[in-house]
Design a protein around this motif. Structure first.
Motif, PDB file in Angstrom:
ATOM      1  N   ASP A   1       0.814  -1.218   0.000  1.00  0.00           N
ATOM      2  CA  ASP A   1       0.000   0.000   0.000  1.00  0.00           C
ATOM      3  C   ASP A   1       0.851   1.273   0.000  1.00  0.00           C
ATOM      4  O   ASP A   1       0.958   1.959   1.020  1.00  0.00           O
ATOM      5  N   PRO A   2       1.434   1.627  -1.151  1.00  0.00           N
ATOM      6  CA  PRO A   2       2.239   2.851  -1.201  1.00  0.00           C
ATOM      7  C   PRO A   2       1.369   4.105  -1.098  1.00  0.00           C
ATOM      8  O   PRO A   2       0.179   4.082  -1.431  1.00  0.00           O
ATOM      9  N   THR A   3       1.964   5.180  -0.662  1.00  0.00           N
ATOM     10  CA  THR A   3       1.236   6.432  -0.437  1.00  0.00           C
ATOM     11  C   THR A   3       0.533   6.926  -1.691  1.00  0.00           C
ATOM     12  O   THR A   3      -0.606   7.408  -1.647  1.00  0.00           O
ATOM     13  N   TYR A   4       1.207   6.784  -2.852  1.00  0.00           N
ATOM     14  CA  TYR A   4       0.641   7.346  -4.082  1.00  0.00           C
ATOM     15  C   TYR A   4      -0.599   6.617  -4.571  1.00  0.00           C
ATOM     16  O   TYR A   4      -1.265   7.077  -5.504  1.00  0.00           O
TER      17      TYR A   4
END
Length: 503
Positions: A331-334
């Motif tokens: 779950d990356p920020t972007y």
């Protein structure tokens, strides 16, 4: 550079070409009649620096492309299994291509996510799947997702099973290393299962055992239980079973009820691969083929095989979506958004991040055909298969090699494997029909599949006359003792002459 006016004109040209192609497809040889490397000789070595004329591009379709096309939608194509097609699905794909979204999260295109969730529930209800597979039913934790192919669905299932096994073991043995656990995992499938199942195990780095089948080419519970006991005695960890509904070789059906009972007792993930035969579940009279699906953890079938939805569109359901999401959650920020956790983000449900708006073509097909017409399509093709079966059974030179359940007939000459291979080669060399063979119970057989939606009784009879004619050239003549016989209302003298069945 093109504009909307060009698109309108060129689009009309292409629609006319596609409609004309499909209207006359039966006039083309079903198998491409070219040699390897043919195409490179017909086009320049480099792409053009300046735009070519549209008229030249269109002209090259027949000159360059069509000679090398194997026409899967020809009524003379009886190979592999069907690949679906319809104008409704094509229209859905046009809109999907125009929208051009990459629907990895809900916020990246809410309609892409929400329509998929809804149509997968529609499709699940149409198939009669247990409520536990549907996302909109009561307390269900399940849900459906559109994968590209059944192969991808199997990979996802075995990877999810692998990670679930690791988590379950580490829950009770927290100090145990996950890579040590992985080295002991084992998966099972029938020896009749599609090669993609074995390949999925290779991708997942899980050892796979191919188990023997019964006299109906079905994997049974006793065979699975025996294998599990053997592997547990060796210190291995049974993790995954793939049952098949409608094997590629002969359309046999593993016993899902027996396998599911064993898997539930042993806490092993059961995936049911219904790539071809799963479509038949839309007909109540074929619903028995899915007996035991309530015991499965995941199920998949290819809408792009038999339900008039163009490739690629493989429908997969899981009983607990968290088993799938939890296995691949990164779950990356972007990629985060404000509705996270409240909606489905399908990027967690499959291998690629990006995804097309594939639910549109399902939506178009279900709405523009309706359930009744789709059921009629399945029933018609099954009836045609039984018609061909009757033709084969009436000819004493041939034998039926497996039960005819849906749209596939497996048969062979009462002769050697070499004779049957030669017969298949001769049939395909005529360029009139296209078939493939398979190995079944140690014998080479011929597979006759009802594939194109336009196939009729006349096409079946035409194909059978070609098969009879070519059989006279591979040693079957002696089986008739050199005499003329009346076979299926067609006089055949084994001198390469067929009186009936002309196009």
């Amino acid at each position: 550079m093109t504009n909307s006016d060009d698109f309108r004109k060129w689009g009309r040209d292409m629609v006319d070409y596609v409609a004309g192609y499909l209207d006359t497809i039966d006039k083309r040889p079903p198998l491409a009649q070219v040699s390897p490397g043919y195409l490179r000789q017909l086009i320049p070595d480099e792409a053009p620096h300046q735009p070519d004329k549209w008229e030249d591009v269109m002209a090259d379709l027949e000159r360059v492309i069509m000679p090398g096309v194997t026409h899967w939608h020809s009524p003379h194509f009886h190979s592999y299994f069907p690949t679906a097609n319809s104008y409704a699905a094509i229209l859905g794909d046009i809109l999907s291509d125009a929208i051009g979204c990459i629907g990895f999260t809900w916020v990246s295109s809410p309609a892409c996510t929400e329509l998929e969730t809804v149509v997968m529930d529609w499709m699940g209800k149409l198939l009669g799947l247990p409520d536990s597979f549907l996302s909109g039913e009561g307390e269900s934790k399940g849900g459906g997702v559109i994968q590209g192919t059944a192969s991808e669905a199997t990979v996802m299932a075995i990877l999810a099973a692998k990670m679930k096994s690791i988590r379950d073991i580490q829950h009770t043995e927290p100090d145990r290393d996950q890579y040590e656990i992985m080295s002991k995992l084992v998966a099972y499938c029938s020896e009749q299962a599609h090669s993609s199942v074995e390949r999925a195990a290779l991708i997942a780095s899980v050892r796979m055992r191919l188990l023997p089948t019964d006299e109906k080419n079905a994997l049974r519970g006793d065979a699975l239980r025996k294998a599990i006991e053997e592997d547990k005695a060796k210190g291995l960890i049974p993790s995954f079973v793939c049952a098949t509904m409608g094997t590629t070789g002969c359309c046999s059906f593993d016993n899902i009820e027996e396998l599911g009972t064993v898997c539930n007792e042993e806490q092993i993930w059961l995936h049911v691969d219904g790539a071809y035969a799963g479509s038949a579940l839309i007909c109540p009279e074929f619903r028995y083929l899915g007996a035991g699906l309530e015991l499965a953890d995941s199920f998949n079938f290819n809408a792009h095989k038999w339900l008039r939805v163009n490739f690629d569109c493989s429908c997969m359901w899981v009983k607990n979506q968290q088993d799938l999401v939890g296995a691949f959650h990164v779950d990356p920020t972007y990629l985060k958004h404000e509705h996270q956790g409240q909606v489905i983000d399908y990027r967690h449900w499959h291998i690629p991040l990006g995804r097309r708006f594939r639910s549109l073509k399902i939506w178009f097909v279900l709405r523009l055909f309706g359930i009744d017409k789709l059921q009629e399509h399945i029933k018609t093709q099954v009836a045609l298969a039984h018609e061909f079966e009757a033709l084969v059974a009436a000819d004493k030179r041939f034998e039926i090699s497996a039960d005819v359940v849906l749209g596939l007939v497996c048969f062979r000459l009462k002769g050697t494997d070499d004779q049957n291979r030669e017969l298949l080669d001769q049939i395909n060399k005529t360029g009139k029909i296209f078939m493939v063979g398979a190995m079944l119970n140690g014998e080479f057989i011929l597979r006759f599949a009802i594939c194109a939606a336009t196939t009729t009784s006349e096409h079946v009879k035409y194909a059978w006359d070609i098969i009879k004619e070519e059989s006279c050239k591979v040693g079957a003549k002696e089986q008739l003792n050199g005499t003329k016989e009346q076979l299926n209302g067609s006089k055949e003298d084994c001198n390469g002459t067929v009186q009936n069945g002309k196009e």
